[in-house]
Enzyme design. Structure first.
Site, PDB file in Angstrom:
ATOM      1  N   HIS A  17       0.975  -1.197  -0.059  1.00  0.00           N
ATOM      2  CA  HIS A  17       0.063  -0.038   0.108  1.00  0.00           C
ATOM      3  C   HIS A  17       0.915   1.310   0.057  1.00  0.00           C
ATOM      4  CE1 HIS A  17      -2.921  -2.820   2.184  1.00  0.00           C
ATOM      5  NE2 HIS A  17      -3.517  -2.589   0.980  1.00  0.00           N
ATOM      6  N   LYS A  41     -17.351  -8.036   7.524  1.00  0.00           N
ATOM      7  CA  LYS A  41     -15.861  -8.549   7.957  1.00  0.00           C
ATOM      8  C   LYS A  41     -15.463  -8.544   9.347  1.00  0.00           C
ATOM      9  CE  LYS A  41     -12.494  -8.175   4.538  1.00  0.00           C
ATOM     10  NZ  LYS A  41     -11.685  -7.038   3.586  1.00  0.00           N
ATOM     11  N   ARG A  90      -0.852  -6.397  -8.177  1.00  0.00           N
ATOM     12  CA  ARG A  90       0.356  -7.422  -7.773  1.00  0.00           C
ATOM     13  C   ARG A  90       0.547  -8.417  -8.750  1.00  0.00           C
ATOM     14  NH1 ARG A  90      -1.834  -9.201  -2.039  1.00  0.00           N
ATOM     15  NH2 ARG A  90      -3.605  -9.275  -3.673  1.00  0.00           N
ATOM     16  N   SER A 127      -2.406  -7.870   2.638  1.00  0.00           N
ATOM     17  CA  SER A 127      -2.870  -7.793   3.919  1.00  0.00           C
ATOM     18  C   SER A 127      -3.273  -9.183   4.503  1.00  0.00           C
ATOM     19  CB  SER A 127      -4.078  -6.878   4.136  1.00  0.00           C
ATOM     20  OG  SER A 127      -3.773  -5.500   3.996  1.00  0.00           O
TER      21      SER A 127
END
Length: 154
Positions: A17, A41, A90, A127
């Site tokens: 990030h 979540k 990515r 993450s």
């Protein structure tokens, strides 16, 4: 003025990030790091901790601010009068996933999505990987900015 929202859960903020945001400040006049709130979540870090990680990391960068939002990202962009969504890629799987979201967002609004490729030194970091390393007592500090720290149990 070119403004972008960089949305995500940032649970936690990673060096990936950091890489995207640090490079995007040369492209945009303002970057709003927007922490999405999803009540379904189960986060490892509280919203306050995630806000503080980002604020502390970018305290010396006036072009970066942080806020929270809920609902559709494009609706938040419209509310904030922002015309770009910033996303990091990515790998090819990220591209396919993000492409579908970007095309949907474009269908729903005039908001454009801008992709930046992560640098090779951070492209493996996510993450979820960081959370897994933390859960297994690994050295997560190699994957996150210096101010992202896990509270040790007493």
């Amino acid at each position: 003025m070119k403004r972008a929202i960089f949305p995500g859960s940032f649970d936690p903020l990673t060096l990936g990030h950091l890489d995207i945001i640090s490079r995007a400040v040369h492209v945009f006049d303002e970057i709003i790091v927007a922490i999405g709130i999803n009540s379904e979540k189960n986060y490892m870090f509280t919203l306050e901790e995630r806000l503080n990680f980002i604020k502390e990391t970018f305290k010396d960068e006036p072009k970066v601010s942080v806020t929270t939002y809920s609902g559709l990202t494009v609706d938040f962009c419209i509310k904030m009068d922002v015309e770009f969504i910033l996303r990091g890629l990515r790998n090819p799987a990220d591209f396919e996933f993000e492409k579908a979201i970007a095309q949907t967002n474009r269908k729903l609004s005039e908001i454009e999505t801008v992709f930046l490729l992560t640098s090779s030194k951070t492209s493996f970091i996510s993450s979820s990987i960081v959370r897994d390393v933390i859960r297994h007592n690994g050295d997560y500090t190699l994957l996150v900015p210096d101010n992202v720290r896990v509270k040790k149990a007493p």
